[in-house]
Design an enzyme around this catalytic site. Sequence first.
Site, PDB file in Angstrom:
ATOM      1  N   SER A 541       0.849  -1.180   0.000  1.00  0.00           N
ATOM      2  CA  SER A 541       0.000   0.000   0.000  1.00  0.00           C
ATOM      3  C   SER A 541       0.898   1.248   0.000  1.00  0.00           C
ATOM      4  O   SER A 541       1.700   1.406  -0.923  1.00  0.00           O
ATOM      5  CB  SER A 541      -0.957  -0.035   1.195  1.00  0.00           C
ATOM      6  OG  SER A 541      -1.987   0.908   1.047  1.00  0.00           O
ATOM      7  N   ASP A 621      -8.290  -5.032  -6.445  1.00  0.00           N
ATOM      8  CA  ASP A 621      -7.894  -3.881  -5.636  1.00  0.00           C
ATOM      9  C   ASP A 621      -8.373  -2.616  -6.333  1.00  0.00           C
ATOM     10  O   ASP A 621      -7.798  -2.189  -7.331  1.00  0.00           O
ATOM     11  CB  ASP A 621      -6.376  -3.854  -5.474  1.00  0.00           C
ATOM     12  CG  ASP A 621      -5.901  -2.754  -4.528  1.00  0.00           C
ATOM     13  OD1 ASP A 621      -6.734  -1.929  -4.100  1.00  0.00           O
ATOM     14  OD2 ASP A 621      -4.700  -2.721  -4.222  1.00  0.00           O
ATOM     15  N   HIS A 653      -7.052  -5.460  -1.980  1.00  0.00           N
ATOM     16  CA  HIS A 653      -5.861  -4.756  -1.490  1.00  0.00           C
ATOM     17  C   HIS A 653      -5.032  -5.648  -0.560  1.00  0.00           C
ATOM     18  O   HIS A 653      -3.891  -5.340  -0.265  1.00  0.00           O
ATOM     19  CB  HIS A 653      -6.312  -3.488  -0.772  1.00  0.00           C
ATOM     20  CG  HIS A 653      -5.248  -2.439  -0.611  1.00  0.00           C
ATOM     21  ND1 HIS A 653      -4.536  -1.926  -1.670  1.00  0.00           N
ATOM     22  CD2 HIS A 653      -4.777  -1.808   0.492  1.00  0.00           C
ATOM     23  CE1 HIS A 653      -3.677  -1.008  -1.224  1.00  0.00           C
ATOM     24  NE2 HIS A 653      -3.798  -0.929   0.086  1.00  0.00           N
TER      25      HIS A 653
END
Length: 695
Positions: A541, A621, A653
Amino acid sequence: MLVFAGLLLSLAHASPLADDAHPFSVRDMLAMDRISDPAVSPDGKWVAYTVRVTDVEANKGKTDIWISAVDGSTSRQVTANDASDTGARWTSDGKGLVFLSTRSGSSQVWKIALDGGEAVQVTKLPIDVDNMLPFPDGKRFLLTMEVYADAAKGKVLEETAKRDADKEKSKVKAYVYESLLFRHWDTWEDGKRSHVFVWTAEGGAVDLMQGFDGDSPPKPFGGLEEVSISPDGKEVAFAAQRMTKDAAWSTDVNVYTVPADASTEPKCLTCDNLAADSQPCYSPDGKSLAWLSMRRPGYESDRTRLEILDRESGKKRSWNEAWDRSPGELSWSSDSKTLWTTTDNFGQHPILALPVNDAKGRIVLQKGTFSSPRQAGDRLLFAMDSLSSPVELYTSAMDGTDLRPVTKANEKKIAAAKLGDFEQFTFPGAKGENVMGFLVKPVDFKPDAKYPVAFLIHGGPQGSFGNHFHYRWNPQAYAGAGFAAVMIDFHGSTGYGQAFTDAINGDWGGAPYEDLMKGLDWALAHYPFLDKDRVAGLGASYGGYMINWIAGQTDRFKCLVSHDGNLDERMAYFDTEELWFPEWEHGGTPWEHPEGYAKHNPVDFVKNWKTPMLVVHGGKDYRVVDTQGLSVFTALQRKGVPSKLLYFPDENHWVLKPQNSILWHETVIDWIQRWTHDAKTPAADDKKGTAGTKG
């Protein structure tokens, strides 16, 4: 002013090792029983909770309901079948449990008596029940379900079921949208909203949010913490986000109250605040309603305040406005004088007691990650985990002394796996401020040996790589593979004051990058067993963004792993779904404030890339869209940088499916072992890349 206790800077695990113990791996991680959602019985002597076990072959988790005596004397499994049983709550007489189960083919409310007998289905509704709370009278249930908000009154469930069935039958699967959000996290918007209902056997389910174009709980992660029932059963409070035209760039969530008989429409208590309000919670005496509140619209990581409403006078006040931490969950003491909460604090996540009429709160328990504090008779019950242990339930005296285990579900599994000892450290970071980090030593550690380093970078970016047993980025998996793991809570991390958290705004590649490099330098200088020539950098991330940024700034790492990270901050704005995030972090939209997106943009430094990199991305995602990861891999391959792509078409994600998690860990650890096997550069053949392979 809340005073924080001093830190213990050496926190080694103390679990006894079995004679045949083996190094910790992803398979040990998946084998752990995951305990959650404790609910204390009315007499305070028992606790019901959910246990998730992982079925690797079936590639999914299985959840059942357990109960334990609060004194830790006994535990037993209440449900055992192939369905999902979750969310157990006690009946008003304390003799049974109500819970959600999928055993009938859909998620419905079931009931079981604890003196024997089979579970009985309570609700038989045409759509799934997502959340459930029993009313104090034992005759009604508060339910949340996803429905079409424009459905006819009195026919909401039936019309929702019919529309869904018609969609399923249709050969046309196209979506049509005229506004944002058109997709969220990992799902496409289907037009349904999560609404709060009251169910009775006689009257069925009544929508307390009839016609309300919004979600309670707010999507995608809200749960039971966003709804509450008054002790007299006459009123319901809930947090909801309206799906207005600005929903994609607004963080405005509000707290509402509504009569439980739906005699009037919901009343908004917080509409004067355009930032997020959440987690309403009635006091046991019914006199107060507490919730959490942010102040800055558009900012998901603003400091949360504790708000308390006097229900008789209608006056509300903030608890200790000067307190520089964010409470994370709320639970009242039985006498309604104290709120239990948890918060990030210097790499730990302690339990705190906040007296409602006194601004002097106190830390009850600090070392580790604590959650779900609940009063159980004259003791405090809670969940606790750490870098050396998954969640178990414990109790303590109200002042945090006399710690006692309630569950020991993972005791033998932890004893059978060798773990790395860990410690916390502090170093001088960016802006002349102290920054903290953690070191996890390799298993079978020998002080005179040299070890490769797994340098882990957390996401968020407003998060913390703290004293916590993580099920996706667990540093013990690297310790078990022979690495020393180093994690830095750089500027932007939570638990060090709001100014420290805010420091990352508009400075993604500045102070955080400086902290990471200084923290790594400090660790290498102070821990002689770390091999400075064998360091791998890994992140997901924001951590993935940082890996992409690092690749263009330094060649000090032997290899890198970038998971779900942005390459181009400009294009990422147009790819993502929740626009408030990049607009806050980069100072506006790309067309109004282009310099904010150009300031620290990894794509502008691809020309400098030379470090071998593994790229990982999930096809579902929608937060960091997969084209960002595919672009990273494309650039690496075109430049001839050794690289590999690991792509999960069925993950969001996060990597959640057990078999995918195994592949992820094996691929990642194999990659960093390949490039750190010694201090020399790998063979020339390894530098040619992996174009045309399926990695």
